[in-house]
Design a protein around this motif. Sequence first.
Motif, PDB file in Angstrom:
ATOM      1  N   GLY A  79      -9.728  -7.694   6.747  1.00  0.00           N
ATOM      2  CA  GLY A  79      -8.841  -6.672   6.183  1.00  0.00           C
ATOM      3  C   GLY A  79      -7.730  -7.333   5.385  1.00  0.00           C
ATOM      4  O   GLY A  79      -7.138  -8.313   5.815  1.00  0.00           O
ATOM      5  N   HIS A  80      -7.447  -6.782   4.207  1.00  0.00           N
ATOM      6  CA  HIS A  80      -6.456  -7.385   3.292  1.00  0.00           C
ATOM      7  C   HIS A  80      -5.795  -6.272   2.505  1.00  0.00           C
ATOM      8  O   HIS A  80      -6.492  -5.597   1.773  1.00  0.00           O
ATOM      9  N   THR A  81      -4.569  -6.078   2.587  1.00  0.00           N
ATOM     10  CA  THR A  81      -3.563  -6.631   3.476  1.00  0.00           C
ATOM     11  C   THR A  81      -2.585  -5.521   3.823  1.00  0.00           C
ATOM     12  O   THR A  81      -2.349  -4.638   2.993  1.00  0.00           O
ATOM     13  N   LEU A  82      -1.977  -5.563   5.009  1.00  0.00           N
ATOM     14  CA  LEU A  82      -1.175  -4.421   5.463  1.00  0.00           C
ATOM     15  C   LEU A  82       0.235  -4.411   4.872  1.00  0.00           C
ATOM     16  O   LEU A  82       0.729  -3.354   4.475  1.00  0.00           O
ATOM     17  N   VAL A  83       0.892  -5.559   4.820  1.00  0.00           N
ATOM     18  CA  VAL A  83       2.286  -5.605   4.347  1.00  0.00           C
ATOM     19  C   VAL A  83       2.433  -6.710   3.303  1.00  0.00           C
ATOM     20  O   VAL A  83       2.264  -7.898   3.620  1.00  0.00           O
ATOM     21  N   TRP A  84       2.725  -6.318   2.074  1.00  0.00           N
ATOM     22  CA  TRP A  84       2.843  -7.242   0.945  1.00  0.00           C
ATOM     23  C   TRP A  84       3.829  -6.641  -0.040  1.00  0.00           C
ATOM     24  O   TRP A  84       3.873  -5.423  -0.196  1.00  0.00           O
ATOM     25  N   HIS A  85       4.570  -7.510  -0.718  1.00  0.00           N
ATOM     26  CA  HIS A  85       5.562  -6.995  -1.670  1.00  0.00           C
ATOM     27  C   HIS A  85       4.919  -6.506  -2.959  1.00  0.00           C
ATOM     28  O   HIS A  85       5.551  -5.816  -3.748  1.00  0.00           O
ATOM     29  N   SER A  86       3.663  -6.882  -3.189  1.00  0.00           N
ATOM     30  CA  SER A  86       2.992  -6.519  -4.443  1.00  0.00           C
ATOM     31  C   SER A  86       2.019  -5.370  -4.189  1.00  0.00           C
ATOM     32  O   SER A  86       1.611  -5.122  -3.063  1.00  0.00           O
ATOM     33  N   GLN A  87       1.623  -4.706  -5.260  1.00  0.00           N
ATOM     34  CA  GLN A  87       0.730  -3.540  -5.139  1.00  0.00           C
ATOM     35  C   GLN A  87       1.253  -2.574  -4.074  1.00  0.00           C
ATOM     36  O   GLN A  87       0.514  -2.067  -3.230  1.00  0.00           O
ATOM     37  N   LEU A  88       2.542  -2.350  -4.183  1.00  0.00           N
ATOM     38  CA  LEU A  88       3.257  -1.481  -3.271  1.00  0.00           C
ATOM     39  C   LEU A  88       3.575  -0.204  -4.049  1.00  0.00           C
ATOM     40  O   LEU A  88       4.117  -0.284  -5.145  1.00  0.00           O
ATOM     41  N   PRO A  89       3.236   0.967  -3.517  1.00  0.00           N
ATOM     42  CA  PRO A  89       3.571   2.182  -4.268  1.00  0.00           C
ATOM     43  C   PRO A  89       5.092   2.344  -4.400  1.00  0.00           C
ATOM     44  O   PRO A  89       5.851   1.882  -3.542  1.00  0.00           O
TER      45      PRO A  89
END
Length: 303
Positions: A79-89
């Motif tokens: 699974g990729h990925t739950l919390v990331w600064h990019s591709q964030l709505p």
Amino acid sequence: AATLGSAAAAKGKTFAAAVANGHLGESAYATTLDREFTGVTPENEMKWDATEPSRGSFRFTGGDAIVSHAQSHGQKVRGHTLVWHSQLPGWVSGIGSGSDLLAAMRNHINGVAGHYRGKIVYWDVVNEAFNEDGTRRGSVFQQRIGNSYIEEAFRAARAADGSAKLCYNDYNTDNQNAKSNGVYTMVRDFKARGVPIDCVGFQAHLSAGQNLSTLQANLQRFAALGVDVNITELDVGGSGSAQATTYGQVVRACLAVSRCTSITTWGVTDKYSWRSGSTPLLFDGNYAKKPAYTAVLQAFGAA
Ligand code: G3I
């Protein structure tokens, strides 16, 4: 004949690829994927912008299609990925208060990891949270919630899926350096305090000929903390024998570390690599095997 997957399996490892749902309908793509790879990582389909485009409404179409494909071909899913600064709505970055953002983050993790409960071997719970100097990246999560957001994310992921192994994933952490030292210190602290972390992903976006002299020792020091280590997004800029040599080095480093359980290339074919204008993968744009492919088989002792 040996394949990437069978060669890795003979050494107890998984050989996987990042997969885009939109390409599964292309027969050469699917044929190559299913012949060679024993695991998949959805390239974009499980990210926050894809799964929760507006607050509280979840959408799993692309991710479900990849999981279904993997299950019917015996492939493990990362699974990729739950919390990331990019591709964030946009709605996430718009949340002004730390407590509200923490609630939104927990709800997102619960929604996505809960949906896929039982189907994921490894989850990249938090992605790319460190700067090159080993300090924390100033993401919206770091700014609003503070240092604790990473452990809060791991606790929420454990609550949502008790069977997946929970990983921290980053790039430029392959060697021993300031950034990997920062991650190492965090993982050691999490293990000491019982924060549920099971694995660390090393993306390995590399260039041919790059110095990888501390890669194996780096993987080993993390493994010694009691976590699995995974090569999660391998690709190597360049071509020919220099590229092949670098691929071989990565495989040998992983083989030397028993807790290095999987290698994932960040794509199947050069045709669709995110590194546009580059040819960093094991199959060329016509799905022909490259010298790097042979080097990987040789490193596994299968060619
Ligand atoms: O889905 C939209 C589509 O609707 C739109 O028409 C099109 C127009 O540009 O864009 C599409 O979104 C693109 C998306 O990939 C899906 O194709 C984005 O623009 C594009 O930025 C996005 O790139 C992805 C990138 O992460 C985003 O940061 C790459 O495919 C993906 O390979 C890459 O993967 C990351 C890992 O998740 C984390 N580590 C680094 C790695 C490489 O950057």
